[in-house]
Design an enzyme around this catalytic site. Structure first.
Site, short mmCIF file in Angstrom:
data_model
loop_
_atom_site.label_atom_id
_atom_site.label_comp_id
_atom_site.label_asym_id
_atom_site.label_seq_id
_atom_site.Cartn_x
_atom_site.Cartn_y
_atom_site.Cartn_z
NE ARG A 1 -4.05 -17.14 8.51
CZ ARG A 1 -2.92 -17.56 7.95
NH1 ARG A 1 -2.97 -18.26 6.84
NH2 ARG A 1 -1.74 -17.27 8.47
CE1 TYR B 1 -3.41 -2.69 -0.10
CE2 TYR B 1 -2.84 -3.24 2.15
CZ TYR B 1 -3.53 -3.52 0.98
OH TYR B 1 -4.33 -4.64 0.91
CB CYS C 1 -10.81 -16.49 5.63
SG CYS C 1 -9.11 -16.99 5.92
C1 LIG Z 1 -9.17 -12.56 5.45
C2 LIG Z 1 -7.90 -11.80 5.72
C3 LIG Z 1 -7.85 -10.44 5.46
C4 LIG Z 1 -6.69 -9.71 5.76
N1 LIG Z 1 -6.69 -8.35 5.58
C5 LIG Z 1 -5.67 -7.62 6.09
C6 LIG Z 1 -5.77 -6.21 6.17
O1 LIG Z 1 -6.78 -5.60 5.78
N2 LIG Z 1 -4.71 -5.53 6.67
C7 LIG Z 1 -3.59 -6.16 7.13
O2 LIG Z 1 -2.66 -5.50 7.57
N3 LIG Z 1 -3.47 -7.51 7.07
C8 LIG Z 1 -4.49 -8.26 6.60
N4 LIG Z 1 -4.41 -9.62 6.64
C9 LIG Z 1 -3.22 -10.28 7.23
C10 LIG Z 1 -3.43 -10.49 8.74
O3 LIG Z 1 -3.49 -9.27 9.44
C11 LIG Z 1 -2.33 -11.35 9.39
O4 LIG Z 1 -1.09 -10.75 9.19
C12 LIG Z 1 -2.28 -12.77 8.82
O5 LIG Z 1 -3.57 -13.32 8.78
C13 LIG Z 1 -1.35 -13.68 9.64
O6 LIG Z 1 -1.82 -13.85 10.94
P1 LIG Z 1 -2.60 -15.20 11.38
O7 LIG Z 1 -1.71 -16.35 11.09
O8 LIG Z 1 -2.87 -15.02 12.84
O9 LIG Z 1 -3.86 -15.27 10.57
C14 LIG Z 1 -5.55 -10.38 6.30
C15 LIG Z 1 -5.60 -11.75 6.53
C16 LIG Z 1 -6.76 -12.47 6.27
C17 LIG Z 1 -6.78 -13.94 6.58
S1 SF4 Z 2 -11.20 -20.20 6.22
FE1 SF4 Z 2 -9.61 -21.72 6.53
S2 SF4 Z 2 -7.73 -20.47 6.76
FE2 SF4 Z 2 -9.44 -19.08 7.02
S3 SF4 Z 2 -9.77 -19.01 9.22
FE3 SF4 Z 2 -11.16 -20.57 8.42
S4 SF4 Z 2 -10.02 -22.50 8.60
FE4 SF4 Z 2 -8.54 -20.83 8.83
#
Ligand SMILES: Cc1cc2nc3c(=O)[nH]c(=O)nc-3n(C[C@H](O)[C@H](O)[C@H](O)COP(=O)(O)O)c2cc1C
Ligand code: SF4
Length: 416
Positions: free
Chosen positions: A348, A200, A377
């Site tokens: 997630r 961004y 997702c």
């Molecule tokens: C559905 C989805 C939407 C996301 N949108 C953003 C966002 O708008 N801004 C951002 O900084 N990161 C975004 N991310 C990244 C997450 O903030 C995060 O870094 C990533 O999911 C890893 O963390 P986790 O393993 O706990 O899911 C998004 C991730 C997912 C799964």
């Molecule tokens: S859709 Fe799949 S990757 Fe996303 S939160 Fe649910 S189980 Fe996790």
């Protein structure tokens, strides 16, 4: 409190903001806003469920500061006008009633501002993008109908135009961030996150791959980080000392040469701290055209993928570090105890089970519904659809779906 997860569940503080534990809901664009960037009932219900589940802080993801200008997604959240304030205020009140704090991730999408592309507005950029020889393999990974859905909006696009930002544009951008932060705080938001990652606008200044300016905003890291630091100073001056402000930075670029390194990120974090940042939230990015970027970069499938970088960045700072990236609660507890990071953001895991923090606190670790890292997702966001989760049918549908407990439980085998 549970004897386990002592560090993860212990209260914390960022600047003047007190937090009930170390678990934050990470910013995630959800495509759940109402028309026109408004935070409505559906989005509120989705966030409130995560507050009820015990997260210390909920972060609104990718909230536009100039909607529709500079916004990235269909049904983007926004705080670019007075009309956005009532919805955010109702959200802040509801989260506070459940003991959670609210942060807002302010975003200008720059080179990936889909709504600008669709409307034919020029994209704000530090320099004209180089047309790379390697445009990536992203499209090869799609099934036929996924390809059709993903590329459908592109059919409506004319020629993409660019606006290399002038000194006046930079001033206007800084003022947009400051005004958006002021509105957010007036609406009851507790903390401001500046989106400075993921390709961004702010990150396109930080990255040597997209910033080839030869003025005060290009070249060495002190110059590439100048825009971020000016935004931090302007936002801090606007919101005052009691509202913490922090950037979300790419800790590194994967799958591409010449991008942001951990050393760059550590230097940027130090400059951000000197400009007044109250914390640093790390993330990662990579080659924008390669499919694996999305499972290695910010939504990584590699457990603890950013922890080493977070620890390296934290070593040079006196402010807390917030780290996401497939971190299991046991690991998060251990990393906090070892001083590698201070807060963990979960994305997630909280889509799959919004009540994870509460279950840990109540000693019900085994009752947490696990994320299976299937990427359903995030693909919804790519396809301009509301977020949903493969293992939790209520996610994104909090208003209309509830799964009541049956009076006659059975064991069921799902075959196939
Ligand atoms: C559905 C989805 C939407 C996301 N949108 C953003 C966002 O708008 N801004 C951002 O900084 N990161 C975004 N991310 C990244 C997450 O903030 C995060 O870094 C990533 O999911 C890893 O963390 P986790 O393993 O706990 O899911 C998004 C991730 C997912 C799964
Ligand atoms: S859709 Fe799949 S990757 Fe996303 S939160 Fe649910 S189980 Fe996790």
């Amino acid at each position: 409190m549970s004897r386990h997860f002592r560090h993860l569940l212990s209260p914390g503080r960022i600047g003047a903001m007190e937090l009930r534990n170390r678990i934050f809901m990470t910013p995630m664009g959800s495509n759940l806003a109402d028309e026109d960037g408004i935070t409505g009932e559906r989005l509120r219900a989705y966030y409130v469920e995560r507050a009820k589940g015990g997260a210390a802080l909920i972060t609104m993801g990718s909230v536009s500061i100039g909607y529709p200008d500079g916004s990235g997604n269909w049904r983007n959240e926004a705080i670019s006008d007075e009309r956005h304030i009532p919805g955010v205020r109702a959200l802040a009140d509801a989260l506070h009633a459940h003991g959670a704090k609210l942060a807002i991730q302010l975003q200008h999408a720059g080179l990936v501002a889909m709504n600008d592309m669709l409307a034919g507005r020029p994209l704000w950029t530090p320099s004209i993008p180089l047309v790379g020889k390697d445009s990536g393999d992203m499209m090869e990974g799609f099934l036929e109908d996924e390809y059709r859905i993903f590329t459908a909006p592109m059919a409506a696009m004319g020629e993409i135009r660019f606006q290399v930002m002038t000194a006046d544009d930079i001033k206007a951008l800084i003022a947009m961030f400051a005004r958006a932060a002021e509105r957010a705080v007036r609406a009851g938001v507790d903390a401001i996150e500046l989106h400075a990652g993921h390709g961004y606008l702010i990150s396109s200044f930080l990255s040597p791959l997209s910033n080839r300016r030869d003025d005060d905003y290009g070249g060495p890291i002190e110059n590439r980080a100048r825009l971020l630091c000016e935004i931090i100073r302007a936002v801090k001056a606007t919101v005052g000392p009691d509202v913490p402000v922090w950037p979300r930075l790419d800790s590194q670029h994967f799958l591409i040469d010449g991008g942001i390194t951990v050393e760059d990120a550590a230097a940027t974090a130090r400059l951000a701290e000197a400009a007044g940042a109250d914390a640093i939230h790390v993330s990662a990015d990579g080659h924008p055209g390669r499919g694996a970027t999305y499972s290695t970069g910010h939504a990584t499938d590699i457990p603890n993928n950013f922890v080493a970088a977070a620890a390296r960045i934290k070593a040079g700072l006196g402010i807390p570090v917030i780290c996401p990236g497939r971190i299991e609660p046991e690991d998060a507890d251990r990393f906090i105890a070892a001083g590698k990071l201070d807060f963990v953001t979960m994305g997630r895991k909280l889509l799959a089970d919004p009540h994870l923090p509460r279950k840990l606190a109540e000693g019900q670790r085994e009752a947490v519904r696990p994320c299976i890292y299937c990427y359903t997702c995030i693909s919804q966001i790519f396809f301009s659809r509301p977020v949903k989760c493969a293992v939790n049918p209520e996610t994104g549908f909090e208003l209309e779906r509830t799964l009541p407990r049956t009076a006659a439980p059975k064991h069921v085998a799902v075959i196939g």
